[in-house]
Design a protein around this motif. Structure first.
Motif, PDB file in Angstrom:
ATOM      1  N   TYR A   1       0.605   1.428   6.745  1.00 14.09           N
ATOM      2  CA  TYR A   1       0.469   2.045   5.432  1.00 14.09           C
ATOM      3  C   TYR A   1      -0.869   2.764   5.347  1.00 14.09           C
ATOM      4  N   TYR A   2      -1.039   3.498   4.263  1.00 13.20           N
ATOM      5  CA  TYR A   2      -2.222   4.332   4.045  1.00 13.20           C
ATOM      6  C   TYR A   2      -3.069   3.728   2.935  1.00 13.20           C
ATOM      7  N   LEU A   3      -4.343   3.500   3.218  1.00 14.69           N
ATOM      8  CA  LEU A   3      -5.287   3.068   2.188  1.00 14.69           C
ATOM      9  C   LEU A   3      -6.628   3.714   2.495  1.00 14.69           C
TER      10      LEU A   3
ATOM     11  N   GLY B   1       0.834  -1.188   0.000  1.00 11.68           N
ATOM     12  CA  GLY B   1       0.000   0.000   0.000  1.00 11.68           C
ATOM     13  C   GLY B   1       0.868   1.237   0.000  1.00 11.68           C
ATOM     14  N   TYR B   2       0.234   2.384  -0.215  1.00  5.23           N
ATOM     15  CA  TYR B   2       0.960   3.646  -0.244  1.00  5.23           C
ATOM     16  C   TYR B   2       1.553   3.939   1.134  1.00  5.23           C
ATOM     17  N   CYS B   3       2.791   4.385   1.150  1.00  7.71           N
ATOM     18  CA  CYS B   3       3.511   4.729   2.376  1.00  7.71           C
ATOM     19  C   CYS B   3       3.627   3.534   3.325  1.00  7.71           C
TER      20      CYS B   3
ATOM     21  N   PHE C   1      -7.158   6.418   7.902  1.00  7.61           N
ATOM     22  CA  PHE C   1      -6.749   5.566   6.791  1.00  7.61           C
ATOM     23  C   PHE C   1      -5.286   5.139   6.883  1.00  7.61           C
ATOM     24  N   PHE C   2      -4.604   5.567   7.928  1.00  3.68           N
ATOM     25  CA  PHE C   2      -3.231   5.127   8.183  1.00  3.68           C
ATOM     26  C   PHE C   2      -3.277   4.205   9.396  1.00  3.68           C
TER      27      PHE C   2
END
Length: 393
Positions: free
Chosen positions: A233-235, A174-176, A211-212
């Motif tokens: 992570y951020y989703l 996931g992002y970050c 979302f983190f």
């Protein structure tokens, strides 16, 4: 027991980046998405997952983390580009999230320990986080004599020079996607203790963003490195476990409420409340300590910026070892760690992604989880332990 100070609200400025990097920081990446029905809140699934071009109201901590992670991505430090991986929300009761990362399991570091023991000693000859490349360190922090935390930009000369570090996950889902390593130079094995768990709670709180999320995998529950670490992570979507119905069981500690998940394919508990974040953290970490000392694998999701936690129970590694796992699911090569049990499943084959259905993923999670009889027996033991550990009112 020493108290870990909360993370600071202001961070030291990052070193100046090249102009191209600064431009990249002004917009966050979008997942490439496939339309797959509606999310539970009525929005199209693509809108649920896509990050806004400029995310408003980011906390200083998360703003810095996003910038540093984007810079690592620009420098090509990851095994794959997660921002181009396809992700979709499946229709159905739970709205499972599926992400396709073809061959991810073949690029990850192999697990170097047995899966039958939750507590195992640290071995310096095996891979651990003191051996990562310095450029994989996003930043590090530590307590100071005046009970405040300090951040240090960039990597130290050696990773082991830092008490606690946040590293990139070079195989992100996931992002970050990052790794939190408490007291990295102590080379602690993958086991929960109160202080380290509280540090993870502070990180979740400092993000100030639902979302983190922060997660933990025990050995035997698909942690792949025996060096104490949490993941995050951020989703931008609600996880299925976060919207699952719950049934209240009891209140312990200083007002911490414990519920059990109902009508969800994975057995587990939800914790919330308490007079403070520290109260909530202590109850959940004590439950984890009880499980690991009794050799019961588990996963933890720290949700809602540390206000709500899920303790998820599983036995999939045991089923794999005993030959009781379904060949259909073995062929899918899904490792049910905290993110998968929470409802975000990473698929490694195009066929599995294209044919993914709520029924198939639900069936997999049921197989990974404890049976109802096993859960009821373990629930009784956990609640009795927490009641005995609870301070008298």
């Amino acid at each position: 027991m020493p108290v870990i100070s909360p993370l600071p609200f202001s961070l030291l400025p990052a070193p100046a980046a090249p102009a191209a990097s600064r431009a990249r920081w002004n917009s966050f990446p979008h997942h490439r998405l496939l339309r797959a029905g509606m999310c539970s809140n009525g929005f199209d699934s693509t809108n649920c997952l896509r990050m806004e071009e400029v995310e408003p109201n980011l906390s200083p901590f998360l703003h810095k983390l996003f910038k540093e992670w984007d810079d690592c991505k620009a420098r090509g430090l990851f095994h794959h580009n997660i921002t181009t991986c396809e992700t979709k929300v499946l229709p159905g009761e739970h709205n499972f999230v599926a992400t396709l990362i073809e061959g991810r399991d073949q690029k990850k570091r192999p697990t170097e320990f047995g899966m039958n023991q939750v507590l195992q000693p640290f071995h310096s000859d095996k891979f651990n986080f003191t051996k990562v490349k310095p450029e994989e360190v996003i930043f590090r922090f530590q307590e100071t004599e005046n009970d405040s935390a300090q951040y240090f930009d960039g990597a130290p000369p050696t990773v082991s020079a830092s008490p606690s570090s946040i590293l990139i996950n070079v195989s992100p889902i996931g992002y970050c996607h990052v790794l939190l390593i408490p007291q990295i130079q102590e080379c602690l094995p993958q086991r929960v203790d109160r202080e380290s768990f509280l540090l993870a709670m502070y990180v979740a709180r400092e993000a100030k963003n639902p979302f983190f999320r922060v997660g933990y995998n025990s050995l035997g529950a698909f942690a792949t490195i025996n060096h104490l670490h949490f993941q995050a992570y951020y989703l931008k979507v609600q996880y299925p476990v976060e919207k699952a119905p719950t049934e209240k069981l009891t209140v312990v500690g200083n007002g911490v409420s414990i519920s059990q998940l109902v009508r969800y394919p994975v057995s587990g508990f939800a914790f919330e409340g308490g007079a403070s974040l520290e109260d909530l953290s202590q109850v959940v970490s004590d439950a984890c300590i009880f499980l690991q000392e009794n050799n019961r694998p588990f996963n933890v999701l720290i949700s809602e910026s540390g206000k709500r936690l899920f303790l998820l129970l599983q036995c999939y590694a045991e089923k794999q070892a005993s030959g009781k796992a379904s060949q259909e699911f073995l062929d899918m090569r899904i490792n049910p760690a905290v993110w998968e049990l929470s409802g975000h499943l990473v698929l490694k084959r195009r066929k599995d992604y294209d044919e993914a259905s709520a029924a198939t993923l639900c069936g997999f999670l049921v197989e990974a989880s404890l049976s109802e009889a096993e859960f009821q027996e373990l629930k009784k033991c956990v609640l009795e332990f927490l009641a005995s550990a609870s301070p008298e009112k």
